[in-house]
Design an enzyme around this catalytic site. Structure first.
Site, PDB file in Angstrom:
ATOM      1  N   HIS A 413       0.875  -1.211   0.144  1.00  0.00           N
ATOM      2  CA  HIS A 413       0.033  -0.101   0.062  1.00  0.00           C
ATOM      3  C   HIS A 413       0.987   1.262   0.107  1.00  0.00           C
ATOM      4  CE1 HIS A 413      -3.119  -2.612   2.310  1.00  0.00           C
ATOM      5  NE2 HIS A 413      -3.055  -2.827   1.118  1.00  0.00           N
ATOM      6  N   LEU A 414       1.173   1.817  -1.195  1.00  0.00           N
ATOM      7  CA  LEU A 414       1.985   3.098  -1.453  1.00  0.00           C
ATOM      8  C   LEU A 414       0.740   4.033  -1.925  1.00  0.00           C
ATOM      9  CD1 LEU A 414       3.721   0.588  -2.658  1.00  0.00           C
ATOM     10  CD2 LEU A 414       5.458   2.260  -1.672  1.00  0.00           C
TER      11      LEU A 414
END
Lengths: 475, 138
Positions: A413-414
């Site tokens: 998750h970026l």
């Protein structure tokens, strides 16, 4: 001589942001070309979380790292459909307070829960989001049982998944972008060009004129009237910076650091077919998410490695059916950057977890340990370098000792590397994804989320993309 | 043109380093798997060569600056074992190989620790992937 392509709207990237944008624009009658760097694999071309899948669909085979005092291994999809082809497909809406904070802190217009929920509802209508038809698996049951004993809320998270009735029972089908939005876009006339890497936008006077790159190994130049850059939180700022756009681009990367823990129970409960566990503890969101993870033999071996307990292979062979992998994911206050390098194609990604982040992850591990012992765990294999296994609740404080570099931290998750909003001091794009001070460049992917959503982000990325596409079409 | 040329140069450097590192990757893989299995060698075991091949492929497929750093460090790791063991790492017996690995694992420099962690974690992940695919566990 470079090949030449033309379109009305060029969409670079075919992940959840790009594919949603492509479907919306093509169905509105726009001439859309989707340029995707990766291959067009079938969604089931490799087993989930396998080495083969890593080689086929992950950028750099899954070995990409954000450098810092604690190196963080991150994963990006590099195929038609992007991350939706490889993630767990867990669907959430973010908490209302998260949207309110984005609106307030970044000056994002129309970002209140009241303004955003209709876009989430549209995605929920368009996509099939399902619970597991036969109930949750054994790891999820452990998590639910532990949470219930402690009085903590937990729930099964629904997924972008469809179950077709067949003569052999219900057949599961991942609702990735290659199965949903990309076919919709193509049915409405959009063209998809896989194996097409856009390396740079030619920008003059604040207007992008042309994209240059490589298609099937040969030079290509693509002309367009408007361009959407949807390459994800790392590749979008890389492409912009390489094109000379640097203001608030790649300066504010956020992520959810995740630490995994291998845990042994007294009785066998693991099974190679148990897939992705779907239970999450709600109690500490959005700051902390506790959940369970894919737990095949290679993954157990990976997360047990480095544990000082001897006889690891014997442990694996004797006990793997009693071992599962659980995780803590946190909303980090630290931030990172994405930079292009002079002679290398790949970006330099850096991230610094703060002391507060380390403490939060330590607290999360402690809470996870409490829960697992409440669920009947026998041994928690300490994920911190050199830390002894924890076999009784009284020793759980050992899991709090997270320091820079002593835990294997990963993330899928970026976001937030080009945040949206009207605060020109920190935002790269306006409240609807249009690049500030540019006439025809839009961003519509994870990079524009102002900060961490605190939940699996695909639903938020798609809902924001749909909203921004509607604004674009409205002119 | 400059970009294309630098890409070719980096590609050539990566291939050259990969060739030099290949026997070291093989030696490191054998050592890591033997350690995992509690043995002093991997004679007669399946999937060891395949694991080493995959590890070399994984290393060369990393982002170029990381690949060059990791492959270069692999060569340095091999050569520098002479200082303590009198021979390159790949020529040492298992006990001395483990001692050299332990020294790097406990080094004050994070890069050295990360280097060892890469081989250990990826080594066992790839090895047990082969074991699982062959249905040879449980």
């Amino acid at each position: 001589m470079a090949e030449r392509l033309d379109c009305d709207v060029l969409i670079i990237g075919s992940g959840p942001g790009g594919a949603t944008t492509a479907a919306a624009l093509a169905e509105a009658g726009r001439d859309v070309l989707i340029a995707e760097e990766g291959e067009d694999h079938h969604v089931d071309s490799a087993p989930s979380y396998s080495l083969a899948e890593m080689d086929q669909k992950y950028r750099s085979g899954g070995l990409t790292t954000a450098l810092g005092p604690t190196n963080i291994t991150y994963i990006e999809g590099r195929c038609v459909g992007g991350a939706s082809e490889i993630n767990a497909g867990l669907y959430h809406r973010p908490k209302a307070e998260t949207l309110d904070r984005w609106a307030r802190d970044y000056g994002v217009e129309d970002m209140s829960p009241e303004a955003m929920w209709p876009w989430f509802e549209a995605i929920e209508r368009d996509m099939t989001i399902s619970a597991l038809p036969g109930g949750v698996g054994p790891a999820s049951k452990k998590l639910a049982a532990g949470a219930a004993k402690l009085g903590w809320g937990s729930r099964e998270v629904k997924r972008f998944w469809r179950y077709e009735e067949t003569t052999d029972g219900k057949k599961p089908q991942r609702q990735s972008m290659s199965e949903t939005m990309i076919p919709r876009a193509r049915a409405a006339g959009a063209r998809l060009s896989a194996r097409t890497r856009v390396r740079k936008l030619i920008i003059k006077g604040g207007e992008a004129r042309e994209a240059v790159g490589i298609r099937d190994g040969r030079p290509v130049r693509i002309r367009f009237r408007e361009v959407f850059v949807c390459c994800g939180a790392v590749q979008t700022p890389l492409l912009l910076r390489r094109s000379g756009v640097t203001e608030n681009v790649g300066n504010d990367l956020r992520l959810h650091p995740m630490v995994r823990v291998a845990v042994r129970f007294p009785e066998p409960f693991n099974d190679p077919s148990w897939g992705v566990p779907v239970q999450q503890v709600e109690e500490f969101k959005p700051a902390l998410t506790l959940g369970c993870s894919h737990s095949s033999l290679p993954h157990i071996a990976l997360w047990l490695e480095g544990n000082p307990q001897g006889g690891r292979d014997a442990l694996l062979h004797r006990d793997w059916e009693r071992i599962g992998i659980f995780y803590v994911a946190a909303v980090a206050e630290g931030r990172g950057s994405v930079r292009s390098l002079p002679i290398f194609d790949d970006p330099l990604v850096r991230f610094k977890m703060t002391d507060g982040d380390l403490k939060l992850v330590g607290d999360g591990l402690h809470k996870l340990g409490q829960l697992l012992f409440a669920a009947g765990a026998e041994v928690i294999f300490n994920p911190l370098t050199g830390g002894p296994p924890v076999s009784r609740p009284a020793d759980l404080d050992a899991l709090r000792a997270v320091q820079q570099g002593n835990a294997q931290v990963t993330t899928i998750h970026l976001f937030s590397s080009c945040p949206m909003g009207e605060d020109r001091g920190r935002c790269a794009v306006d409240s609807y994804g249009k690049l500030h001070d540019h006439k025809n460049i839009w961003l519509n992917d994870a990079s524009v989320l102002p900060h961490s959503p605190g939940v699996n982000p695909q639903g938020t990325i798609m809902s924001v993309a749909l909203r921004n596409a509607a604004r674009f079409l409205a002119g | 043109m400059i970009i294309a040329d630098s890409g070719r140069l980096i590609g050539a450097a990566r291939r050259r380093l990969a060739r030099r590192a290949s026997p070291v990757v093989d030696g490191l893989t054998r050592t890591v798997i033997a350690d995992q299995l509690g043995r002093s060698d991997v004679a007669g075991l399946d999937f060891v060569d395949e694991t080493a091949e995959v590890l070399l492929k994984k290393l060369t497929g990393m982002p170029a600056y990381l690949a060059l750093a990791m492959l270069g460090t692999t060569v340095v790791f091999d050569q520098s074992a002479r200082v303590r063991g009198g021979r390159k790492f790949r020529s040492l017996d298992h006990e001395r190989r483990m001692a050299w690995l332990d020294l790097w694992r406990g080094a004050p420099v994070g890069v050295f620790r990360d280097f060892v962690a890469f081989y250990e974690k990826m080594g066992v992940f790839v090895y047990y992937t082969h074991i699982e695919e062959a249905g040879a566990h449980g």
